[in-house]
Write a protein that holds these residues in place. Sequence first.
Motif, PDB file in Angstrom:
ATOM      1  N   CYS A  12       0.892  -1.336   0.234  1.00 40.87           N
ATOM      2  CA  CYS A  12      -0.135  -0.064  -0.144  1.00 40.87           C
ATOM      3  C   CYS A  12       0.755   1.014  -0.058  1.00 40.87           C
ATOM      4  CB  CYS A  12      -1.001   0.017   1.229  1.00 40.87           C
ATOM      5  SG  CYS A  12      -2.248  -1.333   1.149  1.00 40.87           S
ATOM      6  N   GLU A  13       1.737   1.180   0.766  1.00 39.84           N
ATOM      7  CA  GLU A  13       2.852   2.406   0.808  1.00 39.84           C
ATOM      8  C   GLU A  13       3.649   2.553  -0.596  1.00 39.84           C
ATOM      9  OE1 GLU A  13       6.762   4.242   3.355  1.00 39.84           O
ATOM     10  OE2 GLU A  13       5.401   2.620   4.322  1.00 39.84           O
ATOM     11  N   ARG A  14       4.029   1.678  -1.289  1.00 39.02           N
ATOM     12  CA  ARG A  14       4.618   1.694  -2.501  1.00 39.02           C
ATOM     13  C   ARG A  14       3.486   2.073  -3.573  1.00 39.02           C
ATOM     14  NH1 ARG A  14       6.756  -3.121  -1.241  1.00 39.02           N
ATOM     15  NH2 ARG A  14       5.412  -4.267  -2.494  1.00 39.02           N
ATOM     16  N   TRP A  15       2.451   1.616  -3.277  1.00 36.25           N
ATOM     17  CA  TRP A  15       1.361   2.159  -4.233  1.00 36.25           C
ATOM     18  C   TRP A  15       1.085   3.685  -4.425  1.00 36.25           C
ATOM     19  CZ3 TRP A  15      -3.487   4.255  -4.157  1.00 36.25           C
ATOM     20  CH2 TRP A  15      -4.463   4.334  -5.280  1.00 36.25           C
ATOM     21  N   MET A  16       0.932   4.081  -3.009  1.00 36.95           N
ATOM     22  CA  MET A  16       0.663   5.512  -2.825  1.00 36.95           C
ATOM     23  C   MET A  16       1.716   6.185  -3.182  1.00 36.95           C
ATOM     24  SD  MET A  16      -1.648   7.640  -1.744  1.00 36.95           S
ATOM     25  CE  MET A  16      -2.810   6.838  -0.801  1.00 36.95           C
ATOM     26  N   ALA A  17       3.106   5.967  -3.030  1.00 36.14           N
ATOM     27  CA  ALA A  17       4.064   6.583  -3.422  1.00 36.14           C
ATOM     28  C   ALA A  17       4.390   6.939  -4.961  1.00 36.14           C
ATOM     29  CB  ALA A  17       5.486   6.113  -2.866  1.00 36.14           C
ATOM     30  N   ALA A  18       3.703   5.720  -5.571  1.00 40.44           N
ATOM     31  CA  ALA A  18       3.769   5.949  -7.176  1.00 40.44           C
ATOM     32  C   ALA A  18       2.728   6.744  -7.612  1.00 40.44           C
ATOM     33  CB  ALA A  18       3.773   4.620  -7.643  1.00 40.44           C
ATOM     34  N   ARG A  19       1.810   7.269  -6.948  1.00 36.38           N
ATOM     35  CA  ARG A  19       0.567   8.025  -7.610  1.00 36.38           C
ATOM     36  C   ARG A  19       1.177   9.365  -8.083  1.00 36.38           C
ATOM     37  NH1 ARG A  19      -3.271   5.075  -8.830  1.00 36.38           N
ATOM     38  NH2 ARG A  19      -4.323   6.880  -8.895  1.00 36.38           N
ATOM     39  N   PRO A  20       0.902   9.694  -9.305  1.00 41.27           N
ATOM     40  CA  PRO A  20       1.473  11.060 -10.003  1.00 41.27           C
ATOM     41  C   PRO A  20       0.616  12.060  -9.491  1.00 41.27           C
ATOM     42  CG  PRO A  20       0.071   9.674 -11.510  1.00 41.27           C
ATOM     43  CD  PRO A  20       0.251   8.861 -10.357  1.00 41.27           C
ATOM     44  N   GLU A  21      -0.389  12.047  -9.064  1.00 37.95           N
ATOM     45  CA  GLU A  21      -1.324  13.350  -8.753  1.00 37.95           C
ATOM     46  C   GLU A  21      -1.193  13.750  -7.281  1.00 37.95           C
ATOM     47  OE1 GLU A  21      -4.190   9.750  -8.071  1.00 37.95           O
ATOM     48  OE2 GLU A  21      -2.426  10.105  -9.436  1.00 37.95           O
ATOM     49  N   VAL A  22      -0.257  13.246  -6.348  1.00 39.85           N
ATOM     50  CA  VAL A  22      -0.286  13.426  -5.130  1.00 39.85           C
ATOM     51  C   VAL A  22       1.342  13.462  -4.931  1.00 39.85           C
ATOM     52  CG1 VAL A  22      -2.321  12.688  -4.333  1.00 39.85           C
ATOM     53  CG2 VAL A  22      -0.612  11.391  -3.940  1.00 39.85           C
ATOM     54  N   GLU A  23       1.702  14.276  -3.890  1.00 35.36           N
ATOM     55  CA  GLU A  23       2.905  14.060  -3.095  1.00 35.36           C
ATOM     56  C   GLU A  23       2.859  13.605  -1.803  1.00 35.36           C
ATOM     57  OE1 GLU A  23       6.781  16.858  -1.961  1.00 35.36           O
ATOM     58  OE2 GLU A  23       5.272  17.949  -3.464  1.00 35.36           O
ATOM     59  N   LEU A  24       3.449  12.562  -1.802  1.00 31.99           N
ATOM     60  CA  LEU A  24       3.519  11.826  -0.345  1.00 31.99           C
ATOM     61  C   LEU A  24       4.586  12.720   0.575  1.00 31.99           C
ATOM     62  CD1 LEU A  24       2.389   9.456   1.426  1.00 31.99           C
ATOM     63  CD2 LEU A  24       4.320   7.934   0.252  1.00 31.99           C
ATOM     64  N   LEU A  25       3.982  13.485   1.660  1.00 31.59           N
ATOM     65  CA  LEU A  25       4.844  14.063   2.329  1.00 31.59           C
ATOM     66  C   LEU A  25       5.174  13.377   3.671  1.00 31.59           C
ATOM     67  CD1 LEU A  25       2.707  17.504   2.753  1.00 31.59           C
ATOM     68  CD2 LEU A  25       4.778  17.055   1.151  1.00 31.59           C
ATOM     69  N   SER A  26       4.544  12.361   4.100  1.00 36.11           N
ATOM     70  CA  SER A  26       4.970  11.543   5.223  1.00 36.11           C
ATOM     71  C   SER A  26       4.085  10.388   5.296  1.00 36.11           C
ATOM     72  CB  SER A  26       5.103  12.196   6.538  1.00 36.11           C
ATOM     73  OG  SER A  26       3.813  12.593   6.946  1.00 36.11           O
ATOM     74  N   VAL A  27       4.496   9.275   5.835  1.00 34.12           N
ATOM     75  CA  VAL A  27       3.840   7.984   6.254  1.00 34.12           C
ATOM     76  C   VAL A  27       4.062   7.772   7.913  1.00 34.12           C
ATOM     77  CG1 VAL A  27       3.494   5.482   5.798  1.00 34.12           C
ATOM     78  CG2 VAL A  27       4.151   7.139   3.900  1.00 34.12           C
ATOM     79  N   ARG A  28       3.177   7.346   8.424  1.00 35.47           N
ATOM     80  CA  ARG A  28       3.225   6.938   9.681  1.00 35.47           C
ATOM     81  C   ARG A  28       2.774   5.555   9.816  1.00 35.47           C
ATOM     82  NH1 ARG A  28       0.766  10.312  14.443  1.00 35.47           N
ATOM     83  NH2 ARG A  28      -0.794   8.810  14.755  1.00 35.47           N
ATOM     84  N   ARG A  29       3.357   4.408  10.357  1.00 36.36           N
ATOM     85  CA  ARG A  29       3.181   2.977  10.453  1.00 36.36           C
ATOM     86  C   ARG A  29       3.241   2.720  11.703  1.00 36.36           C
ATOM     87  NH1 ARG A  29       5.292  -1.828   6.901  1.00 36.36           N
ATOM     88  NH2 ARG A  29       5.228  -0.151   5.227  1.00 36.36           N
ATOM     89  N   ARG A  30       2.153   1.960  12.084  1.00 29.90           N
ATOM     90  CA  ARG A  30       2.062   1.191  13.579  1.00 29.90           C
ATOM     91  C   ARG A  30       1.549  -0.159  13.350  1.00 29.90           C
ATOM     92  NH1 ARG A  30      -0.600   5.700  17.321  1.00 29.90           N
ATOM     93  NH2 ARG A  30       1.248   7.128  17.314  1.00 29.90           N
ATOM     94  N   ILE A  31       2.167  -0.892  14.019  1.00 32.40           N
ATOM     95  CA  ILE A  31       1.752  -2.393  14.187  1.00 32.40           C
ATOM     96  C   ILE A  31       1.533  -2.892  15.559  1.00 32.40           C
ATOM     97  CG2 ILE A  31       2.430  -4.779  13.570  1.00 32.40           C
ATOM     98  CD1 ILE A  31       3.982  -3.665  11.271  1.00 32.40           C
ATOM     99  N   HIS A  32       0.375  -3.548  15.793  1.00 28.38           N
ATOM    100  CA  HIS A  32       0.092  -3.997  17.103  1.00 28.38           C
ATOM    101  C   HIS A  32      -0.077  -5.653  17.049  1.00 28.38           C
ATOM    102  CE1 HIS A  32      -0.335   0.189  18.560  1.00 28.38           C
ATOM    103  NE2 HIS A  32      -1.060   0.384  17.388  1.00 28.38           N
ATOM    104  N   GLY A  33       0.393  -6.312  18.169  1.00 26.33           N
ATOM    105  CA  GLY A  33       0.274  -7.642  18.057  1.00 26.33           C
ATOM    106  C   GLY A  33      -0.088  -8.097  19.507  1.00 26.33           C
ATOM    107  N   ASP A  34      -0.612  -9.410  19.577  1.00 27.18           N
ATOM    108  CA  ASP A  34      -0.942 -10.123  20.790  1.00 27.18           C
ATOM    109  C   ASP A  34       0.013  -9.730  21.980  1.00 27.18           C
ATOM    110  OD1 ASP A  34      -3.024 -11.138  19.629  1.00 27.18           O
ATOM    111  OD2 ASP A  34      -2.227 -13.197  19.218  1.00 27.18           O
ATOM    112  N   HIS A  35       1.130  -9.309  21.809  1.00 27.51           N
ATOM    113  CA  HIS A  35       2.139  -9.303  23.080  1.00 27.51           C
ATOM    114  C   HIS A  35       1.947  -7.692  23.506  1.00 27.51           C
ATOM    115  CE1 HIS A  35       4.110  -7.770  19.451  1.00 27.51           C
ATOM    116  NE2 HIS A  35       4.539  -6.993  19.863  1.00 27.51           N
ATOM    117  N   ASP A  36       1.200  -6.831  22.655  1.00 30.12           N
ATOM    118  CA  ASP A  36       1.003  -5.418  23.252  1.00 30.12           C
ATOM    119  C   ASP A  36      -0.290  -5.523  24.312  1.00 30.12           C
ATOM    120  OD1 ASP A  36       3.002  -4.619  21.269  1.00 30.12           O
ATOM    121  OD2 ASP A  36       1.334  -3.950  20.026  1.00 30.12           O
TER     122      ASP A  36
END
Length: 98
Positions: free
Chosen positions: A73-97
């Motif tokens: 999804c991040e690669r797809w968004m970065a490749a969009r010509p009509e927008v400039e990707l300024l930043s991406v914030r990623r969070r992953i939560h698992g059972d250990h959280d």
Amino acid sequence: MYTGTLSFDLLLGDVRSLKQKRSVVRPIVAELRRSHEVSVAEVGDQDLYRRAEIGLAVVSGDAAHLTEVLDRCERWMAARPEVELLSVRRRIHGDHDE
């Protein structure tokens, strides 16, 4: 169970109104949802016509699969010509959280 989220901060190209913004953002949201089978919505900057914040969420039983989907999804968004990707914030939560 693992949950992952991405938050995209976007600068839109030649957009001069909220109506034009919708014509750019809606197809992006729809295509992410359709092609990557994720939950996605415009989650911020609704009153600014040249900026958009799009949030995306995924649930998976496998951490590797979750990471693969988020990367795609991040690669797809970065490749969009009509927008400039300024930043991406990623969070992953698992059972250990808590």
